[in-house]
Design a protein around this motif. Structure first.
Motif, short mmCIF file in Angstrom:
data_model
loop_
_atom_site.label_atom_id
_atom_site.label_comp_id
_atom_site.label_asym_id
_atom_site.label_seq_id
_atom_site.Cartn_x
_atom_site.Cartn_y
_atom_site.Cartn_z
N GLY A 1 24.87 76.01 51.28
CA GLY A 1 25.81 76.13 50.07
C GLY A 1 27.37 77.34 50.14
N VAL A 2 28.26 76.84 49.87
CA VAL A 2 29.39 77.18 50.57
C VAL A 2 31.00 77.03 49.37
CG1 VAL A 2 29.38 77.26 52.91
CG2 VAL A 2 30.65 75.30 51.63
N GLY A 3 30.33 77.91 48.36
CA GLY A 3 31.28 77.98 46.83
C GLY A 3 31.38 79.47 47.14
N ALA A 4 31.16 79.99 45.94
CA ALA A 4 32.15 80.80 45.45
C ALA A 4 31.42 82.26 46.76
CB ALA A 4 31.24 82.01 44.16
N LEU A 5 30.45 82.91 47.31
CA LEU A 5 29.38 83.70 47.91
C LEU A 5 29.88 82.92 49.50
CD1 LEU A 5 26.31 85.67 46.99
CD2 LEU A 5 28.96 86.51 46.85
N GLY A 6 29.52 81.57 50.48
CA GLY A 6 29.25 81.97 50.91
C GLY A 6 30.71 80.88 51.51
N SER A 7 31.10 80.57 51.29
CA SER A 7 32.77 80.45 51.46
C SER A 7 33.28 81.69 52.52
CB SER A 7 33.67 79.76 50.52
OG SER A 7 34.36 80.45 49.61
N HIS A 8 33.05 82.25 51.04
CA HIS A 8 33.97 84.18 51.88
C HIS A 8 33.22 84.67 52.69
CE1 HIS A 8 36.81 83.68 48.60
NE2 HIS A 8 36.12 83.92 47.45
N ALA A 9 31.39 84.39 52.63
CA ALA A 9 30.86 84.95 54.19
C ALA A 9 30.89 84.52 55.45
CB ALA A 9 29.52 84.96 53.67
N ALA A 10 30.98 82.70 55.47
CA ALA A 10 31.93 82.21 56.46
C ALA A 10 33.01 82.84 57.05
CB ALA A 10 31.05 80.70 56.07
N ASP B 1 27.15 71.32 51.79
CA ASP B 1 27.67 71.77 50.66
C ASP B 1 27.20 70.04 50.16
OD1 ASP B 1 28.23 71.90 47.87
OD2 ASP B 1 28.76 74.16 48.87
N PHE B 2 27.69 69.50 48.87
CA PHE B 2 27.47 68.37 48.48
C PHE B 2 28.88 68.43 47.62
CE2 PHE B 2 26.96 68.22 44.27
CZ PHE B 2 25.31 69.11 43.65
N ASP B 3 29.30 69.64 46.85
CA ASP B 3 30.53 69.41 45.78
C ASP B 3 31.34 69.70 46.49
OD1 ASP B 3 31.05 69.88 44.06
OD2 ASP B 3 30.15 72.26 43.29
N ARG B 4 32.56 69.22 45.61
CA ARG B 4 34.04 69.02 46.17
C ARG B 4 34.32 70.20 45.52
NH1 ARG B 4 35.27 64.44 48.89
NH2 ARG B 4 33.86 62.88 48.86
N VAL B 5 35.95 70.41 45.87
CA VAL B 5 36.82 71.18 45.62
C VAL B 5 37.81 71.19 44.33
CG1 VAL B 5 38.70 72.87 46.55
CG2 VAL B 5 36.57 72.25 47.88
N GLU B 6 37.45 71.65 43.38
CA GLU B 6 38.14 71.53 42.46
C GLU B 6 39.38 72.68 42.38
OE1 GLU B 6 35.42 70.31 38.81
OE2 GLU B 6 33.97 70.84 40.25
N SER B 7 40.20 72.43 41.26
CA SER B 7 41.09 73.42 41.00
C SER B 7 40.55 74.38 40.98
CB SER B 7 41.86 73.10 39.38
OG SER B 7 41.65 72.70 39.36
N LYS B 8 39.27 74.71 40.09
CA LYS B 8 38.81 75.85 39.60
C LYS B 8 38.35 76.83 40.87
CE LYS B 8 34.75 74.05 37.92
NZ LYS B 8 33.75 73.68 37.03
N VAL C 1 41.65 76.92 50.52
CA VAL C 1 42.79 76.88 49.40
C VAL C 1 43.12 74.83 48.79
CG1 VAL C 1 43.50 78.15 51.43
CG2 VAL C 1 43.43 75.88 52.09
N LYS C 2 44.66 75.80 47.95
CA LYS C 2 45.21 73.51 47.56
C LYS C 2 45.12 72.88 48.06
CE LYS C 2 48.30 72.71 44.46
NZ LYS C 2 49.89 73.40 43.64
N PRO C 3 45.95 72.69 49.51
CA PRO C 3 45.10 71.47 50.87
C PRO C 3 44.53 70.82 50.78
CG PRO C 3 47.01 72.85 51.53
CD PRO C 3 46.35 74.12 50.39
N SER C 4 42.73 71.53 50.05
CA SER C 4 41.42 71.22 50.42
C SER C 4 41.41 70.19 48.79
CB SER C 4 40.53 72.43 50.24
OG SER C 4 40.87 72.99 51.79
N GLN D 1 39.14 73.76 57.50
CA GLN D 1 40.83 75.68 57.01
C GLN D 1 40.16 76.55 57.84
OE1 GLN D 1 40.32 75.18 52.30
NE2 GLN D 1 39.59 77.48 53.54
N LEU D 2 38.73 76.56 59.21
CA LEU D 2 38.56 77.36 59.63
C LEU D 2 38.91 77.11 61.83
CD1 LEU D 2 34.90 78.75 60.15
CD2 LEU D 2 36.63 79.75 58.96
N LEU D 3 39.48 75.78 61.88
CA LEU D 3 40.16 75.54 62.69
C LEU D 3 41.31 75.35 62.25
CD1 LEU D 3 39.70 73.43 65.09
CD2 LEU D 3 39.54 71.33 64.15
#
Lengths: 198, 85
Positions: free
Chosen positions: A8-17, A31-38, A46-49, A61-63
């Motif tokens: 899970g790399v949503g709200a907590l996972g993405s920042h922690a990573a 994570d199976f989910d896609r990045v939405e504008s919200k 970031v927006k390009p994602s 993004q990390l790369l």
């Protein structure tokens, strides 16, 4: 090099990573989910994602931003693939957002004696929890689809809990220590610490 | 003797319990309402706290590093459930 798998790399996972990017560890994102504008309001994307799979987007993004190579699996973790995806993990980080997935990870960790740390934040954004699996029981949801922190109003608290989680991961990778913590608006308190050989 | 840690409205503080060893979860919730309402928990002043303020809170029990009993009353952290991942 230890293999740290973020489930899970949503709200907590993405920042922690992102905060773990300097660790001498191989970071892996599931994570199976896609990045939405919200998600741009409360997650580390970031927006390009926009429109990309979250695991793939975070890897990119990390790369691109930091030159860090990570691995990504844009799939839904389930009974059918948990063994394959997590079998080589030295540490599993549970940043999922529901009881079913948290329980799946706990079962895997118990069966395979794999270190697993859970993190979560209350729906009202006032409280966070970091707890190792040996002391963890997934909280029941009061209602299906309980409030999340999607709107961005809790972003500072998300960052606070993600920071505590990242430090917990760092301590485990470096020394094998396993610290639990509770995070309130004004403080982070260690509630349990177990030193183990890493 | 036990230490009751209460987290409410983003605040977190300890309260010593003289007889905390055999309390049910319901007992812990009721005591927490009383002590918070009475201003007995440092930094927490909620005189109008409702009787059911902690009804959906979780009670965790641990033994601290010095052997002390610690009870944590805290909000739930399911963090959603709208989608499974």
């Amino acid at each position: 090099m230890k293999r740290v798998v973020f489930c899970g790399v949503g709200a907590l996972g993405s920042h922690a990573a992102v905060l773990c990017r300097n660790l001498a560890a191989q970071l892996v994102f599931i994570d199976f989910d896609r990045v939405e504008s919200k998600n741009l309001l409360s997650q580390a994307f970031v927006k390009p994602s926009l429109g990309k799979n979250k695991a793939d987007a975070l890897k990119a993004q990390l790369l691109n931003f930091f030159g860090i190579k990570a691995e990504a699996f844009g799939v839904r973790l389930g009974e059918d693939n948990v063994e394959v995806l997590l079998k080589q993990a030295d540490l599993v980080v549970d940043c999922f957002d529901n009881v079913k997935s948290r329980t799946l990870l706990s079962r895997f960790a118990t069966k395979n004696d794999t270190p697993l740390v859970h993190a979560g934040i209350s729906g009202d954004g006032t409280f966070g929890l970091v707890r190792w699996d040996e002391r963890f029981v997934a909280d029941a949801e009061d209602t299906e689809g309980q409030a999340t922190c999607e709107g961005g109003e809790h972003l500072p608290m998300l960052g606070f809990v993600a920071s505590v989680l990242a430090r917990t991961i760092q301590d485990f990778v470096v020394s094998g220590e396993r610290r639990d913590a509770i995070v309130a608006l004004t403080s982070a308190t260690v509630t349990n610490a177990t030193a183990t050989v890493g | 003797m036990a230490i009751l840690n209460i987290t409410y409205a983003g605040l977190s503080a300890d309260f010593p319990l003289e007889s905390g060893l055999n309390l049910t979860d319901g007992d812990v919730r009721r005591i927490a309402v009383e002590v918070v309402r009475a201003g007995g928990v440092r930094g927490m002043t909620f005189a109008q706290l409702s009787d059911n303020a902690f009804d959906h809170y979780v009670v965790d029990r641990f033994t601290g590093p010095a052997g002390e009993r610690r009870i944590y009353l805290r909000p739930k952290v399911p963090f959603g459930g709208r989608r499974s991942a």
